[in-house]
Design an enzyme around this catalytic site. Structure first.
Site, PDB file in Angstrom:
ATOM      1  N   VAL A  16       4.896   9.254   6.100  1.00  0.00           N
ATOM      2  CA  VAL A  16       5.111   7.769   4.750  1.00  0.00           C
ATOM      3  C   VAL A  16       6.451   8.320   4.354  1.00  0.00           C
ATOM      4  CG1 VAL A  16       3.627   6.468   3.492  1.00  0.00           C
ATOM      5  CG2 VAL A  16       2.517   7.251   4.923  1.00  0.00           C
ATOM      6  N   GLY A 126      -3.183   1.109   4.448  1.00  0.00           N
ATOM      7  CA  GLY A 126      -2.079   1.293   5.110  1.00  0.00           C
ATOM      8  C   GLY A 126      -1.423  -0.265   4.616  1.00  0.00           C
ATOM      9  N   ILE A 128      -3.325  -2.954   4.738  1.00  0.00           N
ATOM     10  CA  ILE A 128      -3.221  -4.350   4.241  1.00  0.00           C
ATOM     11  C   ILE A 128      -3.733  -4.402   2.284  1.00  0.00           C
ATOM     12  CG2 ILE A 128      -4.988  -5.602   4.080  1.00  0.00           C
ATOM     13  CD1 ILE A 128      -6.420  -3.620   6.602  1.00  0.00           C
ATOM     14  N   LYS A 197     -11.554   6.460  -0.822  1.00  0.00           N
ATOM     15  CA  LYS A 197      -9.958   4.776  -0.468  1.00  0.00           C
ATOM     16  C   LYS A 197     -11.190   4.267  -1.233  1.00  0.00           C
ATOM     17  CE  LYS A 197      -7.267   5.634   3.310  1.00  0.00           C
ATOM     18  NZ  LYS A 197      -6.906   5.881   4.891  1.00  0.00           N
ATOM     19  N   GLY A 295      -0.215   4.822  10.097  1.00  0.00           N
ATOM     20  CA  GLY A 295       1.561   5.358  10.406  1.00  0.00           C
ATOM     21  C   GLY A 295       2.662   5.454   9.930  1.00  0.00           C
TER      22      GLY A 295
HETATM   23  N1  HSE Z   1      -4.528   9.187   8.155  1.00  0.00           N
HETATM   24  C1  HSE Z   1      -5.464   8.311   7.358  1.00  0.00           C
HETATM   25  C2  HSE Z   1      -6.000   7.193   8.407  1.00  0.00           C
HETATM   26  C3  HSE Z   1      -3.854   7.604   7.037  1.00  0.00           C
HETATM   27  O1  HSE Z   1      -6.333   7.314   8.983  1.00  0.00           O
HETATM   28  O2  HSE Z   1      -6.456   6.163   7.822  1.00  0.00           O
HETATM   29  C4  HSE Z   1      -3.817   6.298   6.534  1.00  0.00           C
HETATM   30  O3  HSE Z   1      -4.666   6.480   4.591  1.00  0.00           O
END
Ligand code: HSE
Length: 396
Positions: A16, A126, A128, A197, A295
């Site tokens: 990242v 990510g 969003i 999350k 990603g």
């Molecule tokens: N490893 C996490 C995924 C990366 O695959 O969603 C993004 O948070």
């Protein structure tokens, strides 16, 4: 209006961090620059496009740096960095979901005490923009549920298995190679990453903090060909879903587990490393947010969005958390599951409220029945260690 000039001290130069540098190089904003990146191993990053150091003090003692961007893997070390930055009055952007899921309440208090902002939209889903939307647009009591695919790697693996008949371990190694997976991929496939999350999202959706260990979490790591065949026979797909759902006005249930998803659901068609979140509320029924969830570039672009928000001193206000009328977390919630087990001991591990369907053969046994969430939580550790698979199986 003159925009604030941001001079960044970056921690971490992994997937990242590199994605962010690349996004910045291509966008080339005239008011944002990275002064220095702090990495564990400077030899590994000799070709980095920014000056590097392995000493945190080089960043914290640089008077020019007025924003810390923390993108490291280690949650404990991330907490030390974020706490120190806030105490020094330096705003922070973080992508560390595990650190946030465990320390968010302390960090909210620290933001209040220091008057310094911590932004972390990049930590969930990510690219969003889920957190800022939940915080700003959904700033009312209309929300009923927020559910969806919160982990790109596990979704990538499931897509490859269901659409291409690929083998689980091959799909996982591709997800790792493409930079979607965590350095410890069990965090992805066993649901922990989705859990972190979900904890963060729930704060902003419902103003409720629940510690990660209190939430039922089960992943796709134990899924077998039998489970895939069961899903196909029922014309469903297995997706790993994080779910925060209000029950009535004042209760909230949370789960992270595979679900047998029917074709009419939005998330049925969310493939590969994409994430998809369905937001359900009174009066508008359902809305759907969809985008790349993993990603370097998608997540780097989300980090850039948090950085840009700092140019106008944006901060989360935690309005729902502070509203004084938030729902209470409950595990008293009955729902239907598919439970595949091997031994008789495993069969009797769970007490169902009601059994709708059961099947037994020499090699494959399952039950479809209604169960209380508290019963799953009580047995969560045993279930995760056993040769069993559990998936929510909603009626529609
Ligand atoms: N490893 C996490 C995924 C990366 O695959 O969603 C993004 O948070």
């Amino acid at each position: 209006m003159k925009r604030k000039q941001l001079v960044i001290g970056l921690f971490g130069f992994g997937n990242v961090g590199q994605g962010l540098c690349d996004v910045l190089r291509r966008v080339n904003p005239d008011n944002v620059r990275i002064a220095r990146a702090c990495v564990r191993n400077t030899k590994k990053h000799r070709d980095a496009p920014v000056p590097i150091t392995d000493k945190a003090d080089d960043i914290f003692n640089d008077p020019e740096i007025n924003l810390i961007v923390e993108l490291i893997d280690d949650a404990d070390a991330a907490y030390v960095i974020v706490e120190r930055a806030l105490r020094q009055g330096i705003p922070v952007v973080s992508g560390n979901k595990k650190m946030l899921a465990y320390h968010i309440m302390d960090l909210i208090e620290l933001q209040r005490l220091t008057g310094t902002a911590l932004l972390y939209d990049a930590s969930a889903c990510g690219s969003i923009p889920v957190i800022r939307n939940l915080e700003e647009y959904y700033d009312n009591d209309l929300l009923i549920s927020v559910k969806g695919i919160l982990n790109g790697s596990s979704n990538f693996i499931l897509s490859k298995i269901f659409n291409e008949g690929m083998d689980y371990s091959e799909a996982l190694s591709i997800a790792q190679r493409l930079g979607f997976a965590e350095s410890n991929p069990t965090l992805d496939v066993d649901g922990w990453d989705s859990l972190f999350k979900l904890v963060i999202i729930t704060i902003h959706a419902f103003g409720v903090y629940v510690r990660p260990e209190e939430i039922f979490t089960f992943g796709i790591g134990r899924m077998t060909a039998d489970d895939i065949r069961f899903a196909n026979e029922k014309r469903r797909r297995i997706k790993l879903v994080g779910c925060a759902e209000k029950l009535g006005d004042d209760k909230l249930a949370l789960t992270v587990m595979p679900q047998l998803i029917s074709k009419q659901k939005y998330i049925y068609s969310v493939e590969d490393e994409f994430n998809g979140i369905v937001i359900k509320g009174m009066f508008y029924y359902k809305q759907f947010m969809f985008g790349r969830g993993a990603g370097g570039h998608p997540t780097g672009s989300s980090v850039l969005s948090d950085i840009t928000a700092q140019t106008y001193d944006y901060r989360y206000e935690y309005k729902k958390l502070n509203s004084g009328h938030t729902p209470t977390y409950t595990t008293d919630f009955i729902f239907r599951i598919y439970y595949r087990y091997t031994t008789e001991g495993e069969r009797h591990l769970l007490t169902f409220e009601n059994i709708n369907e059961s099947y037994k053969s020499a090699t494959y046994n399952y039950i479809v029945g209604d169960i209380c969430l508290s019963e799953l939580i009580r047995n969560a550790d045993t279930l995760r260690r056993a040769e069993v698979f559990v998936a929510a199986y909603p009626a529609d």
